[in-house]
Design a protein around this motif. Structure first.
Motif, PDB file in Angstrom:
ATOM      1  N   TYR A   1       0.883  -1.162   0.000  1.00 35.96           N
ATOM      2  CA  TYR A   1       0.000   0.000   0.000  1.00 35.96           C
ATOM      3  C   TYR A   1       0.919   1.209   0.000  1.00 35.96           C
TER       4      TYR A   1
ATOM      5  N   LEU B   1      -4.909  11.862   5.726  1.00 35.00           N
ATOM      6  CA  LEU B   1      -6.144  11.271   5.180  1.00 35.00           C
ATOM      7  C   LEU B   1      -7.380  11.914   5.798  1.00 35.00           C
TER       8      LEU B   1
ATOM      9  N   GLY C   1     -12.047  -0.435   1.794  1.00 34.87           N
ATOM     10  CA  GLY C   1     -10.820   0.328   2.074  1.00 34.87           C
ATOM     11  C   GLY C   1     -11.128   1.516   2.942  1.00 34.87           C
ATOM     12  N   SER C   2     -11.633   1.248   4.148  1.00 33.60           N
ATOM     13  CA  SER C   2     -12.227   2.329   4.956  1.00 33.60           C
ATOM     14  C   SER C   2     -11.197   3.232   5.626  1.00 33.60           C
TER      15      SER C   2
ATOM     16  N   VAL D   1     -14.485  -2.009   5.564  1.00 36.87           N
ATOM     17  CA  VAL D   1     -13.538  -3.116   5.430  1.00 36.87           C
ATOM     18  C   VAL D   1     -12.143  -2.540   5.192  1.00 36.87           C
ATOM     19  N   GLU D   2     -11.203  -2.924   6.028  1.00 40.44           N
ATOM     20  CA  GLU D   2      -9.865  -2.331   5.971  1.00 40.44           C
ATOM     21  C   GLU D   2      -8.822  -3.385   6.364  1.00 40.44           C
ATOM     22  N   ARG D   3      -7.728  -3.403   5.617  1.00 37.19           N
ATOM     23  CA  ARG D   3      -6.691  -4.410   5.832  1.00 37.19           C
ATOM     24  C   ARG D   3      -5.763  -4.096   7.008  1.00 37.19           C
TER      25      ARG D   3
ATOM     26  N   ASP E   1      -8.666  -8.344   4.331  1.00 35.57           N
ATOM     27  CA  ASP E   1      -8.304  -7.915   2.980  1.00 35.57           C
ATOM     28  C   ASP E   1      -9.541  -7.977   2.078  1.00 35.57           C
TER      29      ASP E   1
ATOM     30  N   ASN F   1      -9.784  -8.940  -0.751  1.00 33.02           N
ATOM     31  CA  ASN F   1      -9.843 -10.168  -1.554  1.00 33.02           C
ATOM     32  C   ASN F   1     -10.561 -11.285  -0.806  1.00 33.02           C
TER      33      ASN F   1
ATOM     34  N   ARG G   1     -13.888   4.950  -1.665  1.00 31.09           N
ATOM     35  CA  ARG G   1     -13.231   6.169  -2.153  1.00 31.09           C
ATOM     36  C   ARG G   1     -11.720   5.960  -2.106  1.00 31.09           C
ATOM     37  N   PHE G   2     -11.047   6.261  -3.200  1.00 26.99           N
ATOM     38  CA  PHE G   2      -9.588   6.147  -3.306  1.00 26.99           C
ATOM     39  C   PHE G   2      -9.122   4.764  -2.842  1.00 26.99           C
ATOM     40  N   ILE G   3      -9.731   3.730  -3.380  1.00 25.90           N
ATOM     41  CA  ILE G   3      -9.336   2.370  -3.025  1.00 25.90           C
ATOM     42  C   ILE G   3      -9.040   1.533  -4.270  1.00 25.90           C
TER      43      ILE G   3
ATOM     44  N   PHE H   1      -5.592   1.475  -5.902  1.00 28.34           N
ATOM     45  CA  PHE H   1      -4.455   0.806  -5.265  1.00 28.34           C
ATOM     46  C   PHE H   1      -4.485  -0.717  -5.455  1.00 28.34           C
ATOM     47  N   LEU H   2      -5.522  -1.239  -6.070  1.00 26.68           N
ATOM     48  CA  LEU H   2      -5.677  -2.694  -6.140  1.00 26.68           C
ATOM     49  C   LEU H   2      -5.116  -3.246  -7.449  1.00 26.68           C
TER      50      LEU H   2
HETATM   51  C1  LIG Z   1      -6.245   6.175   0.359  1.00 25.16           C
HETATM   52  S1  LIG Z   1      -6.894   5.250   1.687  1.00 25.16           S
HETATM   53  C2  LIG Z   1      -8.590   5.737   1.566  1.00 25.16           C
HETATM   54  C3  LIG Z   1      -9.307   5.682   2.871  1.00 25.16           C
HETATM   55  C4  LIG Z   1     -10.755   6.161   2.819  1.00 25.16           C
HETATM   56  N1  LIG Z   1     -11.528   5.392   1.853  1.00 25.16           N
HETATM   57  C5  LIG Z   1     -10.844   7.633   2.518  1.00 25.16           C
HETATM   58  O1  LIG Z   1     -11.240   7.995   1.403  1.00 25.16           O
HETATM   59  O2  LIG Z   1     -10.525   8.434   3.401  1.00 25.16           O
HETATM   60  C6  LIG Z   1      -6.953   3.552   1.090  1.00 25.16           C
HETATM   61  C7  LIG Z   1      -7.155   2.513   2.194  1.00 25.16           C
HETATM   62  O3  LIG Z   1      -7.407   1.254   1.563  1.00 25.16           O
HETATM   63  C8  LIG Z   1      -6.750   0.236   2.304  1.00 25.16           C
HETATM   64  N2  LIG Z   1      -6.483  -0.916   1.441  1.00 25.16           N
HETATM   65  C9  LIG Z   1      -5.663  -0.953   0.370  1.00 25.16           C
HETATM   66  N3  LIG Z   1      -5.670  -2.176  -0.187  1.00 25.16           N
HETATM   67  C10 LIG Z   1      -6.520  -2.934   0.567  1.00 25.16           C
HETATM   68  C11 LIG Z   1      -6.957  -4.277   0.509  1.00 25.16           C
HETATM   69  N4  LIG Z   1      -6.506  -5.117  -0.445  1.00 25.16           N
HETATM   70  N5  LIG Z   1      -7.836  -4.716   1.425  1.00 25.16           N
HETATM   71  C12 LIG Z   1      -8.306  -3.891   2.410  1.00 25.16           C
HETATM   72  N6  LIG Z   1      -7.927  -2.597   2.509  1.00 25.16           N
HETATM   73  C13 LIG Z   1      -7.046  -2.121   1.608  1.00 25.16           C
HETATM   74  C14 LIG Z   1      -5.480   0.891   2.804  1.00 25.16           C
HETATM   75  O4  LIG Z   1      -4.973   0.187   3.916  1.00 25.16           O
HETATM   76  C15 LIG Z   1      -5.959   2.303   3.110  1.00 25.16           C
HETATM   77  O5  LIG Z   1      -6.346   2.415   4.444  1.00 25.16           O
END
Ligand SMILES: C[S@@+](CC[C@H](N)C(=O)[O-])C[C@H]1O[C@@H](n2cnc3c(N)ncnc32)[C@H](O)[C@@H]1O
Length: 286
Positions: free
Chosen positions: A6, A18, A48-49, A71-73, A99, A101, A115-117, A120-121
């Motif tokens: 990440y 954030l 990705g909370s 849901v957050e890793r 995760d 997944n 949002r903004f998740i 990153f995947l």
């Molecule tokens: C940029 S932050 C966005 C947080 C929130 N959604 C916001 O807009 O304020 C992305 C979040 O997604 C989580 N994340 C990234 N890949 C993930 C995965 N495969 N499973 C669960 N969470 C994940 C990260 O740990 C991070 O906390």
């Protein structure tokens, strides 16, 4: 980028950034969710909370009889999000440390949001498809992701600002994060089995020190990764004075700069032939 990476990391300063960013984007997110049809009594999952800002915003929209699951890793982020929700007196929001997944739930959701998740995947389509599998037929799917192109184009007339944004962009590019996931939502939604989404793009603009510091703080979070990819941020000079120097540049031009272009996309899961249309799960259970 692998499933375990990440790029922004989990430092205390990144988590605070954030939260500050979330406060600026909140009205845009709320508009999207209202337009998408998120409202009272619904059960919603937020992918990705992070620090919990989106989940808490949705918790207000669905009210005390609704429910939100974030849901957050990252376990530490989950702990902080839980504490923030408790401080805010929100009893209808919980956070799941897993995760994306491994998404699973026994009861269907009325909506999936994030949002903004997806940016990153490694495989956003497969995560979205499995998340949509947890949503009832006719349920809402609403996401916000960035587009960097408008911000870079508009910032080209301010050299220091542009260089800073460009180096951040370059670092994200090399790390595998999709800076243009916003526009890609059109394709990603359809590949996940959804109708083409309705979309819009909004850009928060500002010139004050707090607004500009969000960008220099983002650079700070990405600094280890930039060094890893041999991207030289030395050309920006002393990073401790960077926000002040950008502020001076923006003030001298008597203009504003943008945070990021936020693309919103909303669609609905196609209704199954025999399901009641548009009724929240909570009401169906009554
Ligand atoms: C940029 S932050 C966005 C947080 C929130 N959604 C916001 O807009 O304020 C992305 C979040 O997604 C989580 N994340 C990234 N890949 C993930 C995965 N495969 N499973 C669960 N969470 C994940 C990260 O740990 C991070 O906390």
């Amino acid at each position: 980028m692998t499933d375990q990476d990440y790029v922004l990391g989990y430092t205390d300063s990144e988590q605070k950034r954030l939260i500050r960013q979330a406060a600026i984007i909140a009205p845009i997110t709320e508009r999207l969710f209202r337009e998408a049809g998120i409202g009272p009594d619904q059960r919603v999952v937020d992918l990705g909370s992070g620090m919990g800002d989106v989940a808490m915003l949705v918790a207000q929209l669905v009210g005390p009889l609704g429910e939100v699951v974030g849901v957050e890793r990252d376990a530490n982020s989950v702990a902080r999000a839980k504490a923030r929700a408790a401080t805010a007196g929100l009893r209808n929001v919980s956070f799941l440390n897993t995760d994306l997944n491994n998404l699973a739930d026994e009861r269907p959701f009325d909506a999936v949001v994030g949002r903004f998740i997806l940016m990153f995947l490694p495989d956003p389509v497969s995560v979205l498809r499995s998340a949509v599998g947890l949503v009832r037929p006719g349920g809402v799917v609403a996401f916000q992701e960035p587009s960097w192109a408008p911000m870079l184009a508009l910032g080209a007339r301010l050299p220091l600002w542009y260089r800073t944004r460009h180096l951040i962009h370059e670092t994200l590019l090399r790390s595998g994060a999709n800076r243009e996931m916003g526009l890609a939502l059109h394709r990603v939604f359809q590949e996940a089995g959804l109708p083409a989404p309705k979309m819009h793009l909004e850009m928060p603009l500002g010139s004050d020190a707090d607004f500009i510091k969000l960008t220099s703080d983002l650079l700070h979070s990405l600094q280890p990764l930039a060094e890893q990819h041999k991207i030289s941020i030395k050309e920006l000079g002393d990073l401790s004075t960077l926000p002040d120097r950008i502020c001076a540049e923006v003030a001298a031009a008597n203009t504003v700069v943008s945070l990021i272009a936020v693309v919103g996309a909303r669609s609905r899961k196609p209704p199954a032939d025999d399901s009641p249309r548009g009724e929240p799960v909570a009401r169906q259970r009554e």
